[in-house]
Scaffold this active site. Structure first.
Site, PDB file in Angstrom:
ATOM      1  N   THR A  35       0.825  -1.215   0.000  1.00 24.08           N
ATOM      2  CA  THR A  35       0.000   0.000   0.000  1.00 24.08           C
ATOM      3  C   THR A  35       0.859   1.264   0.000  1.00 24.08           C
ATOM      4  O   THR A  35       0.389   2.318  -0.423  1.00 24.08           O
ATOM      5  CB  THR A  35      -0.975   0.049   1.206  1.00 24.08           C
ATOM      6  N   TYR A 150      -9.301  -5.191  10.218  1.00 18.73           N
ATOM      7  CA  TYR A 150      -8.424  -4.102  10.661  1.00 18.73           C
ATOM      8  C   TYR A 150      -8.584  -3.868  12.157  1.00 18.73           C
ATOM      9  O   TYR A 150      -7.613  -3.855  12.915  1.00 18.73           O
ATOM     10  CB  TYR A 150      -8.768  -2.839   9.882  1.00 18.73           C
ATOM     11  N   TYR A 164       3.821  -7.909  26.096  1.00 11.73           N
ATOM     12  CA  TYR A 164       5.291  -7.794  26.067  1.00 11.73           C
ATOM     13  C   TYR A 164       5.772  -6.798  27.116  1.00 11.73           C
ATOM     14  O   TYR A 164       6.839  -6.970  27.704  1.00 11.73           O
ATOM     15  CB  TYR A 164       5.783  -7.391  24.669  1.00 11.73           C
ATOM     16  N   THR A 180      -6.563  11.449   9.770  1.00 11.72           N
ATOM     17  CA  THR A 180      -5.446  12.358   9.493  1.00 11.72           C
ATOM     18  C   THR A 180      -5.387  12.617   7.995  1.00 11.72           C
ATOM     19  O   THR A 180      -5.760  11.753   7.201  1.00 11.72           O
ATOM     20  CB  THR A 180      -4.133  11.712   9.975  1.00 11.72           C
TER      21      THR A 180
END
Ligand code: UDP
Length: 319
Positions: A35, A150, A164, A180
């Site tokens: 992409t 997504y 983690y 954005t």
């Protein structure tokens, strides 16, 4: 610092490369171009502090030498079903970039004892039942809905990042990015701003999906990058929303674009073009960013559009 950025050839990734190089860091870019575009980083080829690997982050990644920070931005991100580069048409790659890609990047962070920053999204709030959305809101996502590839990949990525941090004590951070816009957006990715600005500059009517009452809050890219970099330099571990609070309906947004471009062609309603589970409203609560990072957006929509138009004109051959 020596910083690895995945998705470096994307809209946000390439702006991050520019900003972190300007801050004096060494940047290693990574992208597989499914992409992203080589055009977005072509200007960096002459920069001695920039190097690039063409890789798919969902496969094992190896970066020679010490890495001090990793920013994981690789993922398809457009929700538009018509777009070839949107996640509707790249569903498996999207899930792999969010799940396996995040796992690989966290592995690199762990062995390097590096700061890790995950690009998450306002999409983890789904079609929100709480407004505006603060980081404490857990969201409203259908795990088998069409946007789930997504949304759930990013939700999993956030969970893995916190695992983690909690289990391996990795120095992690999570930014939840809201809508954005700015130069280097993919004009063909089908999102509201590229579609509407392109149509306006070509003198065409603007395609408003549904009745245009759905809301978004659009942030200019430079503001967003500034917030992300402040988060990177901080020691915050919990998710932070970064976005512009100025909420407007898509109809108002289209009208603003017609006004600033002087487009006389008006608006055309595409009643049935809203994708399944297209959120009805979206506005970030940025109290955490204001408090923890001393960050807030500065560029108003009109100014941001003015700065974006030259890039669109060039791409459209109108410059
Ligand atoms: N939209 C629109 N016309 C377009 C493209 C998008 O009205 O040509 C609408 C879309 O239905 C959504 C909003 O604009 O309600 C924002 O869509 P976008 O694809 O930018 O991303 P999203 O905010 O949904 O992730």
């Amino acid at each position: 610092m020596r910083i690895l950025i995945t998705g470096a050839a994307g809209f946000l990734g390439s702006h991050l490369c520019d900003r972190l190089l300007a801050d004096g860091h060494e940047v290693i870019g990574m992208d597989n171009f499914i992409t992203g575009s080589p055009d977005n980083i072509a200007h960096l080829a002459v920069n001695d502090n920039f190097s690039f690997y063409k890789r798919d982050v969902s496969n094992y990644i190896f970066v020679p030498g010490k890495v001090d920070a990793i920013l994981h931005f690789a993922s398809p991100a457009s929700p538009n079903p018509q777009s070839k580069s949107g996640y509707f048409n790249l569903p498996i790659q999207t899930m792999k970039a969010g799940a396996l890609g995040t796992h690989n990047c966290l592995g690199v962070a762990r062995i390097n004892n590096a700061r890790f920053l995950l690009a998450s999204t306002s999409e983890i709030y789904g079609d929100p039942e709480v407004h505006p959305q603060a980081e404490t809101y857990a969201g409203n996502v259908d795990p088998v809905g069409e946007r789930a590839v997504y949304d759930e990949a990013k939700r999993f990525a956030e969970s893995l990042t916190m695992a983690y941090h909690r289990f391996h004590n990795v120095n992690t951070s999570i930014v939840r990015i809201f809508n954005t816009y700015g130069p280097r957006m993919d004009l063909e990715d089908g999102r509201a701003l590229p579609n509407l600005l392109k149509q306006a500059l070509l003198g065409q009517p603007l395609t408003v999906y549904g009745d245009g009452s759905q809301t978004r809050s659009f942030c200019y890219v430079e503001d967003l990058i500034d917030g992300i970099v402040k988060l990177l330099y901080s020691d915050e571990h919990y998710p932070v929303n970064i976005g512009n609070q100025h909420e407007m309906s898509i109809l108002q947004f289209a009208e603003a674009i017609n006004k600033i471009t002087g487009n006389q062609a008006g608006i055309v309603y595409h009643e049935n073009s809203r994708s399944a589970r297209d959120p009805q409203m979206r506005q970030p609560d940025i109290t955490r960013a204001q408090t923890i990072l001393n960050w807030e957006p500065k560029v108003a929509l009109e100014e941001g559009l003015r700065r974006t138009i030259p890039f669109f004109k060039e791409k459209l051959g109108l410059a």
